[in-house]
Write a protein that holds these residues in place. Sequence first.
Motif, PDB file in Angstrom:
ATOM      1  N   SER A 266      36.341  41.250  34.670  1.00  0.00           N
ATOM      2  CA  SER A 266      37.288  42.172  35.281  1.00  0.00           C
ATOM      3  C   SER A 266      38.310  42.610  34.243  1.00  0.00           C
ATOM      4  CB  SER A 266      38.004  41.505  36.463  1.00  0.00           C
ATOM      5  OG  SER A 266      39.085  42.293  36.912  1.00  0.00           O
TER       6      SER A 266
ATOM      7  N   VAL B 187      44.284  44.224  44.617  1.00  0.00           N
ATOM      8  CA  VAL B 187      43.241  45.014  43.950  1.00  0.00           C
ATOM      9  C   VAL B 187      42.018  44.155  43.678  1.00  0.00           C
ATOM     10  CG1 VAL B 187      42.673  46.269  41.839  1.00  0.00           C
ATOM     11  CG2 VAL B 187      44.877  46.647  42.947  1.00  0.00           C
ATOM     12  N   ASP B 188      42.237  42.932  43.214  1.00  0.00           N
ATOM     13  CA  ASP B 188      41.128  42.018  42.922  1.00  0.00           C
ATOM     14  C   ASP B 188      40.368  41.673  44.200  1.00  0.00           C
ATOM     15  OD1 ASP B 188      39.731  40.572  40.941  1.00  0.00           O
ATOM     16  OD2 ASP B 188      40.678  38.715  41.600  1.00  0.00           O
TER      17      ASP B 188
ATOM     18  N   LEU C 287      40.117  43.508  47.002  1.00  0.00           N
ATOM     19  CA  LEU C 287      39.355  44.676  47.448  1.00  0.00           C
ATOM     20  C   LEU C 287      38.103  44.881  46.597  1.00  0.00           C
ATOM     21  CD1 LEU C 287      42.184  47.258  48.230  1.00  0.00           C
ATOM     22  CD2 LEU C 287      40.619  46.206  49.862  1.00  0.00           C
ATOM     23  N   THR C 288      38.245  44.698  45.283  1.00  0.00           N
ATOM     24  CA  THR C 288      37.103  44.877  44.387  1.00  0.00           C
ATOM     25  C   THR C 288      36.009  43.854  44.668  1.00  0.00           C
ATOM     26  OG1 THR C 288      38.638  45.674  42.690  1.00  0.00           O
ATOM     27  CG2 THR C 288      36.430  45.076  41.972  1.00  0.00           C
ATOM     28  N   ALA C 289      36.415  42.630  44.979  1.00  0.00           N
ATOM     29  CA  ALA C 289      35.441  41.555  45.173  1.00  0.00           C
ATOM     30  C   ALA C 289      34.774  41.580  46.540  1.00  0.00           C
ATOM     31  CB  ALA C 289      36.123  40.197  44.967  1.00  0.00           C
TER      32      ALA C 289
ATOM     33  N   TYR D 232      34.759  44.723  48.828  1.00  0.00           N
ATOM     34  CA  TYR D 232      34.448  46.027  49.425  1.00  0.00           C
ATOM     35  C   TYR D 232      32.995  46.422  49.226  1.00  0.00           C
ATOM     36  CZ  TYR D 232      34.861  50.970  50.631  1.00  0.00           C
ATOM     37  OH  TYR D 232      34.696  52.196  51.203  1.00  0.00           O
TER      38      TYR D 232
ATOM     39  N   ALA E 106      30.853  44.734  46.549  1.00  0.00           N
ATOM     40  CA  ALA E 106      30.466  43.895  45.423  1.00  0.00           C
ATOM     41  C   ALA E 106      28.996  43.483  45.506  1.00  0.00           C
ATOM     42  CB  ALA E 106      31.344  42.650  45.401  1.00  0.00           C
TER      43      ALA E 106
ATOM     44  N   GLU F 272      28.747  38.264  43.549  1.00  0.00           N
ATOM     45  CA  GLU F 272      30.196  38.334  43.686  1.00  0.00           C
ATOM     46  C   GLU F 272      30.617  37.988  45.115  1.00  0.00           C
ATOM     47  OE1 GLU F 272      32.643  38.990  41.612  1.00  0.00           O
ATOM     48  OE2 GLU F 272      31.592  39.600  39.793  1.00  0.00           O
TER      49      GLU F 272
ATOM     50  N   SER G 132      33.033  35.071  46.332  1.00  0.00           N
ATOM     51  CA  SER G 132      34.229  35.467  47.082  1.00  0.00           C
ATOM     52  C   SER G 132      34.314  34.741  48.418  1.00  0.00           C
ATOM     53  CB  SER G 132      34.225  36.977  47.304  1.00  0.00           C
ATOM     54  OG  SER G 132      34.223  37.674  46.079  1.00  0.00           O
TER      55      SER G 132
END
Length: 334
Positions: A154, A215-216, A218-220, A222, A224, A228, A232
Amino acid sequence: VAAIVRLFDLHHLRAVARMGELLAVIALVLGALSILADVGQPGRAIVNLFRYARPQSPFFGTFTLVISGYLFASLVYLYLDGRRDAAVCARTPSRLRWFHRLWAAGYGDTPKERERHARASYWLALSILPLLVTAHSTLGFVFGLQAGRSGWFSALQAPGFVVLAGVSGVGLLIVIAALARWAFGERERLGDAVFRWLANFLMVLSIVYLYFVVVDWLTATYAAPEHELRMSRAVFSGEYAPLYWLGLGALVVATIILFAQFATRRYALWPTVLAGVLVNVAAVAKRVVLVVPSQTHGSYLPYAPGVYAPTLVEYAIVLGLLALGALAYLHFAK
């Protein structure tokens, strides 16, 4: 903090600048010792660092910038900043007079010497800030550049390490300043203005880091990949969830406390100290959640989820390092 105090001439924080300098030096020494304990054979590790070091590796930057460059710059800054005080102490007979004379090194507090020290301290402070950012960024790159490990790859790792280092450091500095105020009765020098500045600084850093967390998250979650998502789930709702939510909750509570004081313009010492303790609880929890789940649940290979629990030896190393740091700090203060 000490560099910012020097560069921007923040008179309110001069009383805690020396505390910050000493904290930086001791923390860096403890970081080096933790690595030596981890590699098992420190002699061989140090030799191999010179034999096989690769400048392209983030680990190379970690060792050279953090343990060598950053530590050396912090030591020089602490030496120059304390030289005048050492000269003053050297005039008083004591068992440590030889040490004060050695530190003062003939300092006479003349106008020319004061000007030279001010100029040297300014350029040192100016160089320490980018060195700090670069050093903590390389620590983040150790994780963030590993594309084959879920949860680590990341672009937020490097700035996240920098900001969380600031959150943890300022929080610990608040606790140390409060203890010094209580132990030495320094209510005037360590007045409310000092803790108000530190509280506002910590609030801004905490809000920035909470943004990184969102942010981390949501990235992991939404859109992924499967690996991941598996990692998560282990963090957000699985076996690591209690530690993750404990750390996040501590950070959120600390930020609310600090923001409430800022919004109402009513500052009190004990809520600020509580926030300093909470952000360090959050920092430790975040580090554990960063390191462990990606290795137990984040493999791209067809391995079953792993299990990790710290051993008594690992607990002893951590407690021993913390005790050594506290002993060194108290010894210097005395």
